[in-house]
Design a protein around this motif. Structure first.
Motif, PDB file in Angstrom:
ATOM      1  N   GLN A   1      48.854 -21.409  18.399  1.00  0.00           N
ATOM      2  CA  GLN A   1      49.927 -21.352  17.458  1.00  0.00           C
ATOM      3  C   GLN A   1      49.566 -20.378  16.271  1.00  0.00           C
ATOM      4  N   GLY A   2      50.200 -19.102  16.550  1.00  0.00           N
ATOM      5  CA  GLY A   2      50.029 -18.179  15.737  1.00  0.00           C
ATOM      6  C   GLY A   2      48.558 -17.601  15.523  1.00  0.00           C
ATOM      7  N   ALA A   3      47.764 -17.635  14.671  1.00  0.00           N
ATOM      8  CA  ALA A   3      46.393 -17.100  14.441  1.00  0.00           C
ATOM      9  C   ALA A   3      45.566 -18.488  14.740  1.00  0.00           C
ATOM     10  N   GLU A   4      46.110 -19.653  14.819  1.00  0.00           N
ATOM     11  CA  GLU A   4      45.209 -20.702  15.038  1.00  0.00           C
ATOM     12  C   GLU A   4      45.180 -21.230  16.326  1.00  0.00           C
ATOM     13  N   THR A   5      44.262 -22.065  16.785  1.00  0.00           N
ATOM     14  CA  THR A   5      44.461 -22.944  18.287  1.00  0.00           C
ATOM     15  C   THR A   5      44.473 -24.364  17.882  1.00  0.00           C
ATOM     16  N   ARG A   6      45.229 -25.054  18.337  1.00  0.00           N
ATOM     17  CA  ARG A   6      45.404 -26.455  18.235  1.00  0.00           C
ATOM     18  C   ARG A   6      45.152 -27.297  19.463  1.00  0.00           C
ATOM     19  N   MET A   7      44.433 -28.414  19.019  1.00  0.00           N
ATOM     20  CA  MET A   7      43.939 -29.245  20.149  1.00  0.00           C
ATOM     21  C   MET A   7      44.548 -30.604  19.857  1.00  0.00           C
ATOM     22  N   HIS A   8      44.745 -31.375  21.052  1.00  0.00           N
ATOM     23  CA  HIS A   8      45.198 -32.880  20.824  1.00  0.00           C
ATOM     24  C   HIS A   8      44.569 -33.339  22.241  1.00  0.00           C
ATOM     25  N   GLY A   9      43.618 -34.386  21.880  1.00  0.00           N
ATOM     26  CA  GLY A   9      42.966 -35.189  22.803  1.00  0.00           C
ATOM     27  C   GLY A   9      42.897 -36.796  22.635  1.00  0.00           C
ATOM     28  N   GLU A  10      43.202 -37.152  23.984  1.00  0.00           N
ATOM     29  CA  GLU A  10      43.442 -38.557  23.907  1.00  0.00           C
ATOM     30  C   GLU A  10      42.357 -39.325  25.006  1.00  0.00           C
ATOM     31  N   PHE A  11      41.602 -40.331  24.440  1.00  0.00           N
ATOM     32  CA  PHE A  11      40.840 -40.930  25.330  1.00  0.00           C
ATOM     33  C   PHE A  11      41.266 -42.499  25.726  1.00  0.00           C
ATOM     34  N   ARG A  12      41.131 -42.600  26.802  1.00  0.00           N
ATOM     35  CA  ARG A  12      41.976 -43.865  27.359  1.00  0.00           C
ATOM     36  C   ARG A  12      40.733 -44.777  28.019  1.00  0.00           C
ATOM     37  N   ASP A  13      40.898 -46.284  27.981  1.00  0.00           N
ATOM     38  CA  ASP A  13      40.008 -46.808  28.769  1.00  0.00           C
ATOM     39  C   ASP A  13      40.198 -46.872  30.147  1.00  0.00           C
ATOM     40  N   THR A  14      39.690 -47.775  30.915  1.00  0.00           N
ATOM     41  CA  THR A  14      40.159 -47.895  32.341  1.00  0.00           C
ATOM     42  C   THR A  14      41.204 -48.534  32.794  1.00  0.00           C
ATOM     43  N   GLN A  15      41.843 -49.360  31.793  1.00  0.00           N
ATOM     44  CA  GLN A  15      43.152 -49.614  32.124  1.00  0.00           C
ATOM     45  C   GLN A  15      44.492 -48.624  31.585  1.00  0.00           C
ATOM     46  N   GLY A  16      43.872 -47.616  31.216  1.00  0.00           N
ATOM     47  CA  GLY A  16      45.081 -46.667  30.731  1.00  0.00           C
ATOM     48  C   GLY A  16      45.445 -46.715  29.306  1.00  0.00           C
ATOM     49  N   LYS A  17      44.732 -47.644  28.584  1.00  0.00           N
ATOM     50  CA  LYS A  17      45.112 -47.643  27.089  1.00  0.00           C
ATOM     51  C   LYS A  17      44.394 -46.868  26.242  1.00  0.00           C
ATOM     52  N   VAL A  18      45.014 -46.054  25.267  1.00  0.00           N
ATOM     53  CA  VAL A  18      44.601 -45.080  24.425  1.00  0.00           C
ATOM     54  C   VAL A  18      43.985 -45.800  23.299  1.00  0.00           C
ATOM     55  N   VAL A  19      42.616 -45.238  23.039  1.00  0.00           N
ATOM     56  CA  VAL A  19      41.599 -46.036  22.229  1.00  0.00           C
ATOM     57  C   VAL A  19      41.134 -44.946  21.096  1.00  0.00           C
ATOM     58  N   VAL A  20      41.140 -43.840  21.106  1.00  0.00           N
ATOM     59  CA  VAL A  20      40.783 -43.036  20.321  1.00  0.00           C
ATOM     60  C   VAL A  20      41.733 -41.597  20.377  1.00  0.00           C
ATOM     61  N   VAL A  21      42.154 -40.931  19.506  1.00  0.00           N
ATOM     62  CA  VAL A  21      42.832 -39.605  19.416  1.00  0.00           C
ATOM     63  C   VAL A  21      42.404 -38.790  18.518  1.00  0.00           C
ATOM     64  N   GLU A  22      41.981 -37.553  18.857  1.00  0.00           N
ATOM     65  CA  GLU A  22      41.577 -36.720  18.075  1.00  0.00           C
ATOM     66  C   GLU A  22      42.723 -35.435  18.104  1.00  0.00           C
ATOM     67  N   LYS A  23      42.512 -34.645  16.960  1.00  0.00           N
ATOM     68  CA  LYS A  23      43.400 -33.726  16.598  1.00  0.00           C
ATOM     69  C   LYS A  23      42.699 -32.745  15.861  1.00  0.00           C
ATOM     70  N   GLY A  24      42.625 -31.083  16.172  1.00  0.00           N
ATOM     71  CA  GLY A  24      41.961 -30.203  15.324  1.00  0.00           C
ATOM     72  C   GLY A  24      42.612 -28.842  15.413  1.00  0.00           C
ATOM     73  N   ALA A  25      42.043 -28.073  14.571  1.00  0.00           N
ATOM     74  CA  ALA A  25      42.559 -26.653  14.375  1.00  0.00           C
ATOM     75  C   ALA A  25      41.571 -25.579  14.192  1.00  0.00           C
ATOM     76  N   ALA A  26      41.487 -24.600  14.788  1.00  0.00           N
ATOM     77  CA  ALA A  26      40.472 -23.682  14.316  1.00  0.00           C
ATOM     78  C   ALA A  26      41.246 -22.154  14.394  1.00  0.00           C
ATOM     79  N   ALA A  27      40.694 -21.139  13.651  1.00  0.00           N
ATOM     80  CA  ALA A  27      41.300 -19.987  13.545  1.00  0.00           C
ATOM     81  C   ALA A  27      40.077 -19.090  14.013  1.00  0.00           C
ATOM     82  N   GLY A  28      40.172 -18.527  15.351  1.00  0.00           N
ATOM     83  CA  GLY A  28      38.954 -17.879  15.907  1.00  0.00           C
ATOM     84  C   GLY A  28      37.892 -18.887  16.375  1.00  0.00           C
ATOM     85  N   ASP A  29      36.688 -18.686  15.711  1.00  0.00           N
ATOM     86  CA  ASP A  29      35.845 -19.563  15.817  1.00  0.00           C
ATOM     87  C   ASP A  29      35.367 -20.363  14.243  1.00  0.00           C
ATOM     88  N   LYS A  30      36.610 -20.304  13.558  1.00  0.00           N
ATOM     89  CA  LYS A  30      36.421 -20.844  12.098  1.00  0.00           C
ATOM     90  C   LYS A  30      37.124 -22.059  11.979  1.00  0.00           C
TER      91      LYS A  30
END
Length: 241
Positions: free
Chosen positions: A48-77
């Protein structure tokens, strides 16, 4: 002290990102030889522009979302990082504003704690870990050790680590470089096992991680920290928008 580091890294950018990507991973019990799967991870990475965005979801073996992580970086910063761990009812956020690293933590009781510290040296988190590895690839290949400060959301502080190449291996004809991330403090190192990463030499993407992960595991009626083997696969070929 034994709970000093509750979360390391699992969501890591592929290192060849030029368009939106979707990546999947499976988390296995560390001692099960990939026979006991505990969780799945689905990750979307979007420039997204000068940044890179991430969105990750961890699910258990029943498919339930248990952890959500989001992040943004500009290059390696580092830019920002957020986590919601519904397993324990905790939330965290880290932002870099000027030379200040700001932490916000909400516990299961709904109470919020904050802190800040001055950014010194190389600041890493889930959000910018893999771009950092890419930008220092040649240094690692030559055997250099690089000191970093890793932002730990539930500790409301950064912790010192050293990253270095500790070996090479070949799996199914593919050459892999092994990196080790180890606490710089001898006291912490005696309590926390190093995290190991295996990157493909061909396309410089992460294949396997062994170490602490954001999800927890229920043991003896309570949620306990989990060290796991994480096996990554790319599930969608990048396509330009």
């Amino acid at each position: 002290m034994a709970n000093l580091l509750k979360v390391f890294i699992v969501i890591l950018f592929p290192l060849t990102l030029s368009a939106q990507q979707k990546v999947a991973a499976e988390l296995f019990d560390l001692k099960s030889d990939r026979k006991q799967k505990l969780y799945d991870l689905n990750l979307e990475i979007t420039p997204q522009g000068a940044e890179t965005r991430m969105h990750g979801e961890f699910r258990d073996t029943q498919g339930k979302v248990v952890v959500v992580e989001k992040g943004a970086a500009a290059g390696d910063k580092f830019v920002s990082y957020e986590i919601v761990r519904s397993q324990t009812g905790e939330k965290g956020r880290i932002t870099l504003e000027g030379d200040k690293i700001k932490f916000e933590y909400e516990g299961s009781d709904g109470k919020t704690k904050t802190s800040e510290e001055k950014s010194k040296g190389i600041l890493l988190s889930t959000a910018n870990f893999a771009p950092f590895v890419l930008s220092h690839w040649e240094e690692f290949q030559k055997g250099s050790s690089i000191s970093v400060r890793y932002a730990v959301w539930d500790r409301l502080e950064t912790v010192g680590f050293t990253l270095k190449k500790v070996g090479e291996t070949e799996v199914a004809g593919e050459k892999l470089m092994e990196l080790q991330m180890k606490p710089t403090s001898f006291v912490i190192a005696a309590l926390v096992d190093p995290v190991h990463f295996w990157y493909s030499d061909k396309d410089r993407t992460l294949r396997v991680l062994k170490g602490r992960v954001p999800v927890k595991q229920m043991k003896n009626g309570k949620w306990s920290d989990l060290d796991a083997e994480v096996v990554y696969t790319k599930v969608q070929t990048p396509v330009s928008k």
